[in-house]
Design a protein around this motif. Structure first.
Motif, PDB file in Angstrom:
ATOM      1  N   GLN B 180      17.490  13.263  59.357  1.00  0.00           N
ATOM      2  CA  GLN B 180      17.209  14.593  59.511  1.00  0.00           C
ATOM      3  C   GLN B 180      16.694  14.924  58.156  1.00  0.00           C
ATOM      4  N   LEU B 181      16.781  14.462  56.766  1.00  0.00           N
ATOM      5  CA  LEU B 181      16.056  16.149  55.692  1.00  0.00           C
ATOM      6  C   LEU B 181      15.164  14.767  55.080  1.00  0.00           C
ATOM      7  N   GLY B 182      14.067  14.237  56.224  1.00  0.00           N
ATOM      8  CA  GLY B 182      12.747  13.578  55.654  1.00  0.00           C
ATOM      9  C   GLY B 182      13.474  12.498  54.617  1.00  0.00           C
ATOM     10  N   ILE B 183      14.379  11.689  54.372  1.00  0.00           N
ATOM     11  CA  ILE B 183      14.441  10.899  53.198  1.00  0.00           C
ATOM     12  C   ILE B 183      14.602   9.485  53.632  1.00  0.00           C
ATOM     13  N   LEU B 184      13.293   9.163  52.716  1.00  0.00           N
ATOM     14  CA  LEU B 184      13.362   7.439  53.978  1.00  0.00           C
ATOM     15  C   LEU B 184      14.628   6.879  52.761  1.00  0.00           C
ATOM     16  N   VAL B 185      15.092   5.332  54.033  1.00  0.00           N
ATOM     17  CA  VAL B 185      16.375   5.272  53.293  1.00  0.00           C
ATOM     18  C   VAL B 185      15.522   2.747  52.864  1.00  0.00           C
ATOM     19  N   ILE B 186      16.754   2.690  51.638  1.00  0.00           N
ATOM     20  CA  ILE B 186      16.409   0.890  51.433  1.00  0.00           C
ATOM     21  C   ILE B 186      17.847   0.521  51.585  1.00  0.00           C
ATOM     22  N   TRP B 187      18.259   0.113  52.149  1.00  0.00           N
ATOM     23  CA  TRP B 187      19.390  -0.455  52.032  1.00  0.00           C
ATOM     24  C   TRP B 187      19.934  -2.562  51.567  1.00  0.00           C
ATOM     25  N   ASP B 188      20.053  -2.436  50.575  1.00  0.00           N
ATOM     26  CA  ASP B 188      20.349  -3.613  49.741  1.00  0.00           C
ATOM     27  C   ASP B 188      21.685  -4.403  50.312  1.00  0.00           C
ATOM     28  N   LEU B 189      21.308  -5.757  51.759  1.00  0.00           N
ATOM     29  CA  LEU B 189      22.753  -6.168  52.096  1.00  0.00           C
ATOM     30  C   LEU B 189      23.120  -7.006  51.100  1.00  0.00           C
ATOM     31  N   ALA B 190      22.418  -7.526  50.061  1.00  0.00           N
ATOM     32  CA  ALA B 190      22.629  -8.796  48.808  1.00  0.00           C
ATOM     33  C   ALA B 190      23.741  -9.213  49.233  1.00  0.00           C
ATOM     34  N   HIS B 191      24.846  -8.014  49.331  1.00  0.00           N
ATOM     35  CA  HIS B 191      26.733  -8.216  49.037  1.00  0.00           C
ATOM     36  C   HIS B 191      27.529  -8.841  51.153  1.00  0.00           C
ATOM     37  N   SER B 192      26.160  -8.802  52.067  1.00  0.00           N
ATOM     38  CA  SER B 192      27.152  -8.081  53.143  1.00  0.00           C
ATOM     39  C   SER B 192      25.755  -9.446  54.227  1.00  0.00           C
ATOM     40  N   ALA B 193      24.727  -9.573  54.058  1.00  0.00           N
ATOM     41  CA  ALA B 193      23.844 -10.564  54.977  1.00  0.00           C
ATOM     42  C   ALA B 193      24.388 -11.482  55.232  1.00  0.00           C
ATOM     43  N   GLY B 194      24.837 -12.135  56.080  1.00  0.00           N
ATOM     44  CA  GLY B 194      25.263 -13.119  56.790  1.00  0.00           C
ATOM     45  C   GLY B 194      27.414 -13.506  56.701  1.00  0.00           C
ATOM     46  N   ALA B 195      27.483 -12.104  56.269  1.00  0.00           N
ATOM     47  CA  ALA B 195      28.629 -11.790  56.832  1.00  0.00           C
ATOM     48  C   ALA B 195      29.618 -10.676  57.691  1.00  0.00           C
ATOM     49  N   ILE B 196      28.416  -9.330  57.578  1.00  0.00           N
ATOM     50  CA  ILE B 196      28.602  -8.375  58.352  1.00  0.00           C
ATOM     51  C   ILE B 196      27.345  -7.343  59.360  1.00  0.00           C
ATOM     52  N   PRO B 197      27.224  -7.425  60.157  1.00  0.00           N
ATOM     53  CA  PRO B 197      26.852  -7.312  61.549  1.00  0.00           C
ATOM     54  C   PRO B 197      25.906  -5.938  61.047  1.00  0.00           C
ATOM     55  N   VAL B 198      24.520  -5.644  61.232  1.00  0.00           N
ATOM     56  CA  VAL B 198      24.056  -5.291  60.437  1.00  0.00           C
ATOM     57  C   VAL B 198      22.941  -4.657  61.691  1.00  0.00           C
ATOM     58  N   LYS B 199      22.418  -3.680  62.160  1.00  0.00           N
ATOM     59  CA  LYS B 199      21.325  -3.524  63.118  1.00  0.00           C
ATOM     60  C   LYS B 199      20.302  -2.730  62.943  1.00  0.00           C
ATOM     61  N   VAL B 200      19.178  -2.959  61.410  1.00  0.00           N
ATOM     62  CA  VAL B 200      18.220  -2.663  60.859  1.00  0.00           C
ATOM     63  C   VAL B 200      17.457  -1.702  61.915  1.00  0.00           C
ATOM     64  N   ASP B 201      17.149  -2.823  63.348  1.00  0.00           N
ATOM     65  CA  ASP B 201      16.236  -1.813  63.853  1.00  0.00           C
ATOM     66  C   ASP B 201      17.099  -0.694  64.767  1.00  0.00           C
ATOM     67  N   GLU B 202      18.211  -1.055  65.156  1.00  0.00           N
ATOM     68  CA  GLU B 202      19.147  -0.075  65.851  1.00  0.00           C
ATOM     69  C   GLU B 202      18.900   1.214  65.841  1.00  0.00           C
ATOM     70  N   TRP B 203      19.685   1.059  63.940  1.00  0.00           N
ATOM     71  CA  TRP B 203      20.546   2.237  62.994  1.00  0.00           C
ATOM     72  C   TRP B 203      18.696   2.842  62.971  1.00  0.00           C
ATOM     73  N   GLY B 204      17.784   2.794  62.563  1.00  0.00           N
ATOM     74  CA  GLY B 204      16.386   2.974  62.464  1.00  0.00           C
ATOM     75  C   GLY B 204      15.922   2.661  60.465  1.00  0.00           C
ATOM     76  N   VAL B 205      16.266   1.390  59.992  1.00  0.00           N
ATOM     77  CA  VAL B 205      16.745   1.278  58.907  1.00  0.00           C
ATOM     78  C   VAL B 205      15.371   1.170  58.670  1.00  0.00           C
ATOM     79  N   ASP B 206      14.762   2.338  57.001  1.00  0.00           N
ATOM     80  CA  ASP B 206      13.250   1.923  57.160  1.00  0.00           C
ATOM     81  C   ASP B 206      12.960   0.063  56.254  1.00  0.00           C
ATOM     82  N   PHE B 207      14.281   0.285  55.253  1.00  0.00           N
ATOM     83  CA  PHE B 207      13.821  -0.697  54.096  1.00  0.00           C
ATOM     84  C   PHE B 207      14.915  -1.856  54.041  1.00  0.00           C
ATOM     85  N   ALA B 208      14.874  -3.150  53.851  1.00  0.00           N
ATOM     86  CA  ALA B 208      16.246  -3.379  53.604  1.00  0.00           C
ATOM     87  C   ALA B 208      15.787  -4.635  52.647  1.00  0.00           C
TER      88      ALA B 208
END
Lengths: 403, 403
Positions: B180-208
């Motif tokens: 909403q504020l024109g900020i792009l987001v980077i999510w580091d999934l190092a401590h979660s990928a494979g253990a926690i549900p993530v929906k990068v496409d649905e949540w509109g994540v820019d980079f991970a």
């Protein structure tokens, strides 16, 4: 010649498939038995049994330095200046940035227009990022390099052995001339380390990078290495400042603090499995020296060139590798309009060479496992392929993704 | 609970040493049998027998994309947006640079002051290289992140699960507010990928970015991954433009040309041996889904917390992991003045946990191989170690290089 070869016993250290003459050790060195044994140990005893404790127990944490110190004497580096990490491309980005940080009143990076592409691409990446007023790639033809050196150049970045032609640069004289003009030098040893004598310390080289998977036989995509002259370690800055390159990585402090050592060139967590393969294969170099390797390399390439020259049916192959010993790397390249198909047909006959676009047939001579008899046999098969036009079929002409 | 566990059969896919309860799969996943078998095949049949031809014959050249496409569904990414390469640190440098290139009127990168250090260090590296007017790292406390978002921020870079506390960020709501504020987001999934549900496409994540050697069990120092939303692939620029990320790498042209695909995030030659290990281990995810894993993870951590709470002798352990399910990752952290020694004493008893400076005892819960019975047993041993002060000896107090 094989009976008198002081390196002959090294061949037994390699796993080599039957009925194959491998003239591509300059692109991917073959597997060593030590590498196979080491992978089994890393997988089962280290990762499998000892799990996370292996970072201490099996010195995974020290592996980049251990491997670096094994490479150091092969390129003429004293201790504390070589570390194993990342890829050649990534390490180029580190050293180009570092060299520019040490020469801040200048911004040009001079290279050769037919350097291995990644050297140029990584510089272009930095140029795009910083803008041309901070980093500007300038390229010149090989024969114009010395004349292109002047006091506007910050960094000279060259590859010791040209990946296409096999021509060697004289590192010592070029480095000396560059230094006289206040230019720092980066030497890419990707196509030479482990095959050609290099004396980075003695020749005053500032930075060098090189490859683990060619003459070091470190396995496909083995990690690379980086050399930085000790005198530069304190003042330089390099931007890929990851946690493994921190002065105290396990303090997990929020601010990057540069260690005084070559460890500042580490970035992320090292690839232990791949690096262990390289570490094991490097032990082949402990009881020999690079001069012995060079002597055999020249004898192998001399023999190959002579046998090709003797055969009239091969006179369409135009050699582009220098005939002078001090200008010739450990590879020989010929131009031919059908180079791709000839290469594929040779592979079908059991002689593995490689092709480089647009028309280069390239043979690599890795002295630790090749025999003189292999050279004789491979030229015989080359004669068959060319004189009988065995390459002239759709099977050999259709291009694959990687060649 | 083990009898009813739908993931129970997965344990047989792992090699796990006897008399060991491994509560550190969040730091280094254990070896899978598939990984061991694959390494043997890569060493002997691929590298050993087929040598350089394996780049085509065994699809080494496609491995980064093949592995990327296996990771994609686990993080909710459609095809063509995830690739396996380099380390998390290197990939962070790529995506921070790329995100800044897409938001050129701003230059601030906002992060959390206790983010995993390499995220901060890599940003600091870019800041030093570019100058603060082009890239400025700004950090804030976890609880102040949302309030710190404003239109001066170019990029928000956060880690989904805090490596110390195990607290989860709500990716969806934070990403929405940032956008909403024109900020792009980077999510580091190092401590979660494979253990926690993530929906990068649905949540509109820019980079991970994320890690291959934790919950994906890819082996020590396994290569990492990078996700880039398809809509950004055409416009972005990233500076680590190596030859494997060229539109036509085997044309060896002197100028970098960006491919339209996620392959532009490749840089140097991929580490085939390490990447093959990861590729093999990822097959464990093909017949299950991340929600099943999450359900078991919460049950395991619930049980551990409950058993610790029941035991009076453990009340010196101060939990810093959130008790609410939607805020808790797949790890539990306790503060204790003697955390280091307790951790070492637990390892001596066969319970492998880890320590994070200055005083954190950390337990990871990897649902593919842990049993509920392991949780019960590990808390029993923790009680023994703490109530009997078994940790109170020089043997356990002396620090090692890596913990």
């Amino acid at each position: 010649m094989d009976a008198k070869d002081p390196l002959a016993a090294k061949r037994a250290e390699f796993y080599l498939p039957e009925n194959t003459i491998y003239l591509d050790g300059n692109s991917l060195g073959p597997m060593t038995h030590a590498a196979k044994d080491r992978v089994n140990a890393v997988m089962t005893q280290q990762w499998g049994d000892d799990l996370i404790t292996s970072w201490n127990k099996h010195q995974w944490i020290d592996l980049p330095e251990i491997v670096g110190e094994k490479i150091a004497p092969i390129i003429g580096a004293g201790p504390g200046q070589v570390i194993c990490c990342d890829s050649v491309s990534i390490n180029l980005f580190k050293v180009i940035s570092a060299a520019l940080s040490l020469n801040p009143s200048r911004h040009k990076v001079l290279s050769q227009n037919d350097n291995f592409p990644t050297d140029l691409y990584m510089t272009q990446g930095l140029e795009n990022l910083l803008g041309r007023e901070k980093c500007q790639l300038v390229t010149t033809k090989e024969e114009d390099i010395l004349d292109s050196l002047d006091e506007s150049i910050a960094v000279l970045m060259l590859t010791q052995v040209n990946f296409r032609t096999g021509r060697i640069h004289d590192i010592q004289s070029i480095t000396e001339k560059a230094h006289q003009l206040g230019i720092l030098v980066i030497w890419d040893l990707a196509h030479s380390a482990g095959a050609i004598p290099v004396k980075v310390d003695e020749w005053g080289v500032d930075f060098a990078v090189g490859c683990g998977y060619k003459y070091f036989n470190g396995g496909p995509g083995a990690p690379a290495f980086v050399y930085v002259a000790e005198k530069h370690l304190a003042a330089l800055e390099q931007p890929l400042s990851g946690w493994m390159g921190h002065a105290s990585p396990f303090e997990f402090s929020p601010d990057y603090e540069k260690p005084p050592s070559i460890k500042q060139f580490l970035c992320g967590t090292p690839g232990v499995v791949s690096m262990s393969v390289l570490d094991a294969s490097l032990d082949l170099f402990t009881d020999i020296n690079i001069e012995m390797i060079r002597e055999k390399s020249l004898a192998l390439t001399d023999l190959f060139i002579e046998l090709v020259n003797q055969e009239e049916s091969l006179n369409q192959l135009e050699i582009i590798t220098p005939l002078e010993h001090d200008e010739r790397g450990s590879q020989i390249a010929y131009c031919h309009d059908d180079a791709y198909a000839i290469c594929q047909a040779l592979i079908a006959e059991g002689v593995i060479a490689d092709f480089r676009a647009p028309n280069i047939l390239r043979f690599g001579f890795s002295p630790l496992f090749l025999r003189y008899a292999d050279i004789e046999k491979s030229v015989e098969l080359l004669i068959d392929v060319v004189s009988e036009k065995r390459y002239d079929s759709e099977q050999f002409r259709s291009r694959k993704a990687v060649t």
